[in-house]
Motif scaffolding. Structure first.
Motif, PDB file in Angstrom:
ATOM      1  N   LYS A   1       0.805  -1.210   0.000  1.00  0.00           N
ATOM      2  CA  LYS A   1       0.000   0.000   0.000  1.00  0.00           C
ATOM      3  C   LYS A   1       0.847   1.273   0.000  1.00  0.00           C
ATOM      4  N   ARG A   2       2.023   1.222   0.639  1.00  0.00           N
ATOM      5  CA  ARG A   2       2.879   2.401   0.700  1.00  0.00           C
ATOM      6  C   ARG A   2       4.304   1.997   0.352  1.00  0.00           C
ATOM      7  N   ASP A   3       5.069   2.968  -0.152  1.00  0.00           N
ATOM      8  CA  ASP A   3       6.431   2.688  -0.586  1.00  0.00           C
ATOM      9  C   ASP A   3       7.424   2.696   0.566  1.00  0.00           C
TER      10      ASP A   3
ATOM     11  N   THR B   1      -3.725   3.821 -19.333  1.00  0.00           N
ATOM     12  CA  THR B   1      -3.824   2.385 -19.086  1.00  0.00           C
ATOM     13  C   THR B   1      -2.830   1.951 -18.015  1.00  0.00           C
ATOM     14  N   ASP B   2      -1.601   2.440 -18.096  1.00  0.00           N
ATOM     15  CA  ASP B   2      -0.575   2.051 -17.125  1.00  0.00           C
ATOM     16  C   ASP B   2      -0.928   2.502 -15.709  1.00  0.00           C
ATOM     17  N   GLU B   3      -1.604   3.637 -15.583  1.00  0.00           N
ATOM     18  CA  GLU B   3      -1.942   4.149 -14.254  1.00  0.00           C
ATOM     19  C   GLU B   3      -2.907   3.235 -13.518  1.00  0.00           C
ATOM     20  N   ILE B   4      -3.696   2.458 -14.238  1.00  0.00           N
ATOM     21  CA  ILE B   4      -4.640   1.543 -13.584  1.00  0.00           C
ATOM     22  C   ILE B   4      -3.909   0.568 -12.680  1.00  0.00           C
ATOM     23  N   ALA B   5      -2.648   0.288 -12.975  1.00  0.00           N
ATOM     24  CA  ALA B   5      -1.865  -0.637 -12.149  1.00  0.00           C
ATOM     25  C   ALA B   5      -1.732  -0.142 -10.717  1.00  0.00           C
ATOM     26  N   ARG B   6      -1.969   1.157 -10.475  1.00  0.00           N
ATOM     27  CA  ARG B   6      -1.856   1.702  -9.114  1.00  0.00           C
ATOM     28  C   ARG B   6      -3.111   1.465  -8.290  1.00  0.00           C
ATOM     29  N   LEU B   7      -4.142   0.877  -8.868  1.00  0.00           N
ATOM     30  CA  LEU B   7      -5.428   0.740  -8.174  1.00  0.00           C
ATOM     31  C   LEU B   7      -5.289   0.052  -6.819  1.00  0.00           C
ATOM     32  N   GLY B   8      -4.428  -0.936  -6.733  1.00  0.00           N
ATOM     33  CA  GLY B   8      -4.276  -1.676  -5.480  1.00  0.00           C
ATOM     34  C   GLY B   8      -3.345  -1.053  -4.477  1.00  0.00           C
ATOM     35  N   ARG B   9      -2.800   0.124  -4.782  1.00  0.00           N
ATOM     36  CA  ARG B   9      -1.810   0.752  -3.902  1.00  0.00           C
ATOM     37  C   ARG B   9      -2.420   1.841  -3.032  1.00  0.00           C
ATOM     38  N   ALA B  10      -3.624   1.637  -2.561  1.00  0.00           N
ATOM     39  CA  ALA B  10      -4.317   2.630  -1.730  1.00  0.00           C
ATOM     40  C   ALA B  10      -4.705   2.015  -0.393  1.00  0.00           C
ATOM     41  N   ASP B  11      -4.915   2.891   0.581  1.00  0.00           N
ATOM     42  CA  ASP B  11      -5.346   2.449   1.900  1.00  0.00           C
ATOM     43  C   ASP B  11      -6.865   2.426   2.032  1.00  0.00           C
ATOM     44  N   LEU B  12      -7.542   3.137   1.127  1.00  0.00           N
ATOM     45  CA  LEU B  12      -8.996   3.268   1.226  1.00  0.00           C
ATOM     46  C   LEU B  12      -9.556   3.611  -0.143  1.00  0.00           C
ATOM     47  N   ASN B  13     -10.705   3.052  -0.472  1.00  0.00           N
ATOM     48  CA  ASN B  13     -11.455   3.447  -1.663  1.00  0.00           C
ATOM     49  C   ASN B  13     -12.643   4.295  -1.241  1.00  0.00           C
ATOM     50  N   ILE B  14     -12.837   5.418  -1.913  1.00  0.00           N
ATOM     51  CA  ILE B  14     -13.989   6.285  -1.644  1.00  0.00           C
ATOM     52  C   ILE B  14     -14.907   6.211  -2.851  1.00  0.00           C
ATOM     53  N   LEU B  15     -16.074   5.627  -2.665  1.00  0.00           N
ATOM     54  CA  LEU B  15     -17.032   5.466  -3.751  1.00  0.00           C
ATOM     55  C   LEU B  15     -17.736   6.788  -4.029  1.00  0.00           C
TER      56      LEU B  15
ATOM     57  N   PHE C   1     -19.598  -2.803  -6.035  1.00  0.00           N
ATOM     58  CA  PHE C   1     -18.268  -2.718  -6.628  1.00  0.00           C
ATOM     59  C   PHE C   1     -17.214  -2.480  -5.551  1.00  0.00           C
ATOM     60  N   GLY C   2     -17.564  -1.724  -4.519  1.00  0.00           N
ATOM     61  CA  GLY C   2     -16.647  -1.548  -3.399  1.00  0.00           C
ATOM     62  C   GLY C   2     -16.310  -2.876  -2.748  1.00  0.00           C
ATOM     63  N   GLU C   3     -17.332  -3.720  -2.609  1.00  0.00           N
ATOM     64  CA  GLU C   3     -17.109  -5.060  -2.055  1.00  0.00           C
ATOM     65  C   GLU C   3     -16.204  -5.880  -2.970  1.00  0.00           C
ATOM     66  N   GLU C   4     -16.404  -5.746  -4.263  1.00  0.00           N
ATOM     67  CA  GLU C   4     -15.578  -6.476  -5.230  1.00  0.00           C
ATOM     68  C   GLU C   4     -14.115  -6.058  -5.118  1.00  0.00           C
ATOM     69  N   LEU C   5     -13.866  -4.756  -5.016  1.00  0.00           N
ATOM     70  CA  LEU C   5     -12.498  -4.271  -4.878  1.00  0.00           C
ATOM     71  C   LEU C   5     -11.889  -4.686  -3.545  1.00  0.00           C
ATOM     72  N   GLN C   6     -12.704  -4.690  -2.511  1.00  0.00           N
ATOM     73  CA  GLN C   6     -12.192  -5.094  -1.206  1.00  0.00           C
ATOM     74  C   GLN C   6     -11.748  -6.559  -1.235  1.00  0.00           C
ATOM     75  N   GLN C   7     -12.523  -7.382  -1.899  1.00  0.00           N
ATOM     76  CA  GLN C   7     -12.151  -8.790  -2.023  1.00  0.00           C
ATOM     77  C   GLN C   7     -10.915  -8.960  -2.900  1.00  0.00           C
ATOM     78  N   GLN C   8     -10.810  -8.157  -3.951  1.00  0.00           N
ATOM     79  CA  GLN C   8      -9.713  -8.300  -4.902  1.00  0.00           C
ATOM     80  C   GLN C   8      -8.403  -7.735  -4.378  1.00  0.00           C
ATOM     81  N   PHE C   9      -8.462  -6.587  -3.667  1.00  0.00           N
ATOM     82  CA  PHE C   9      -7.243  -5.892  -3.263  1.00  0.00           C
ATOM     83  C   PHE C   9      -7.108  -5.711  -1.751  1.00  0.00           C
ATOM     84  N   SER C  10      -8.083  -6.189  -0.975  1.00  0.00           N
ATOM     85  CA  SER C  10      -8.072  -6.029   0.493  1.00  0.00           C
ATOM     86  C   SER C  10      -8.043  -4.559   0.889  1.00  0.00           C
TER      87      SER C  10
END
Length: 348
Positions: free
Chosen positions: A158-160, A208-222, A230-239
């Motif tokens: 999630k963080r560097d 397109t390349d920026e989409i790779a950063r989708l899993g590098r967050a601490d929180l999704n704000i719908l 979809f929030g549930e789907e992302l939570q399952q996919q990326f925790s």
């Protein structure tokens, strides 16, 4: 009377499934959206997007084309036609290709998934948009988000490193919505108060390349609670956990700042206090309408009741007809824009 024929049963997201998906896929800056179907489906949607961009005074038209299937393809199948158009798109240098079916191509049974699954040199992504199977605008919107999320790798850190600000993704912004960028700017301002940065706007003006950063967050704000699935789907996919929507209302905005800070494990006390002062200063700008008589076209709810109380407004059948925008304004800045409109109506 059949409810399907009644105007009273119409919902604002009950539009073409294809349009819902295109409102997402055309926001990829280096990709192209291919409509597998008759030319009219592409013309209708391109006209809508063009009109919206003119209203928003936005940039150039997104990359969008059709394989223009006709009578021959409807009889014998349009898979060869689609394959040729994808090949041309790859040759033209697009970094990703989104393929969206139509009711016609679904009815004739073209296998879009198989064509997209061939060994292409760039991602070629099928998006389910066959509206006659039961989909509406929101179905296409959700399906496009889900399909594009598949481009992001899972299991990312999630963080560097230490000292890096927590990051959030803004998920499911409505690209055809007025004030879409103003709303994102307001959310970004509120997050900045708490030392939280925006990692990605998924999907709004990204490559397109920026989409790779989708899993590098601490929180999704719908963008809104309708995207919880979809929030549930992302939570399952990326925790990654999620908040259900952008902030609405004065108190709701303060809760948003506090809850976002809590979810990102930062102290939001000062940020909330600063925003509360900012809200009071904003309301002071509308002292002239304090005590004014107003009436709403919609029934009063918690949002309007809060403003009526804070501004001392009087609800009366002979009051000035003030309007609530749909969707409701986002954050303190959104309320200020709405109150400016109310003030013009009251002063008229």
């Amino acid at each position: 009377m059949n409810s399907k024929t009644s105007h009273s049963s119409t919902y604002r997201y009950e539009g073409c499934t294809l349009t819902g998906a295109l409102s997402v896929t055309t926001a990829i800056t280096d990709g192209i959206s291919i409509i597998h179907g008759p030319a009219g489906c592409a013309h209708h949607n391109l006209s809508l997007i063009y009109a919206t961009l003119l209203d928003h005074e936005s940039g150039p038209l997104p990359a969008l084309c059709s394989d223009r299937i006709g009578e021959e393809e409807i009889i014998f199948g349009g898979e060869e036609q689609l394959t040729a158009v994808i090949r041309n798109a790859v040759r033209d240098g697009y970094t990703s290709v989104m393929v969206l079916g139509t009711c016609v191509t679904a009815a004739i049974g073209d296998d879009i998934d198989s064509i997209c699954g061939q060994d292409w040199p760039v991602p070629v992504i099928p998006v389910k948009t066959q509206g006659f199977l039961g989909g509406v605008f929101s179905t296409g919107f959700f399906n496009a988000l889900s399909a594009l999320a598949g481009l992001a790798p899972t299991g990312q850190e999630k963080r560097d490193g230490q000292g890096v600000e927590p990051r959030v993704n803004l998920i499911g912004e409505k690209n055809l919505e007025y004030e879409v960028d103003e709303n994102a700017a307001e959310v970004t301002r509120l997050l900045d108060r708490a030392g939280i940065e925006v990692n990605l706007r998924f999907v709004r003006g990204i490559s397109t390349d920026e989409i790779a950063r989708l899993g590098r967050a601490d929180l999704n704000i719908l963008r809104e609670p309708s995207l919880v699935a979809f929030g549930e789907e992302l939570q399952q996919q990326f925790s990654i956990p999620y908040l259900e929507g952008f902030p609405v209302g004065l108190a709701g905005t303060l809760r948003f700042v506090q809850e976002t800070a809590d979810r990102c494990a930062v102290d939001g006390t000062t940020a909330v206090e600063e925003e509360e002062i900012f809200q009071a200063q904003m309301l002071d700008q509308f002292e002239r309408i304090r005590g004014a008589r107003v009436r709403f076209s919609q029934p009063s709810d918690r949002f309007t009741a809060e403003l009526v109380d804070r501004l001392g407004l009087i609800i009366s059948s002979d009051g000035a007809p003030v309007r609530l925008p749909v969707p409701l304004p986002v954050g303190t800045a959104g309320i200020r824009r709405m109150l400016q409109q109310w003030r013009r109506t009251i002063d008229a």
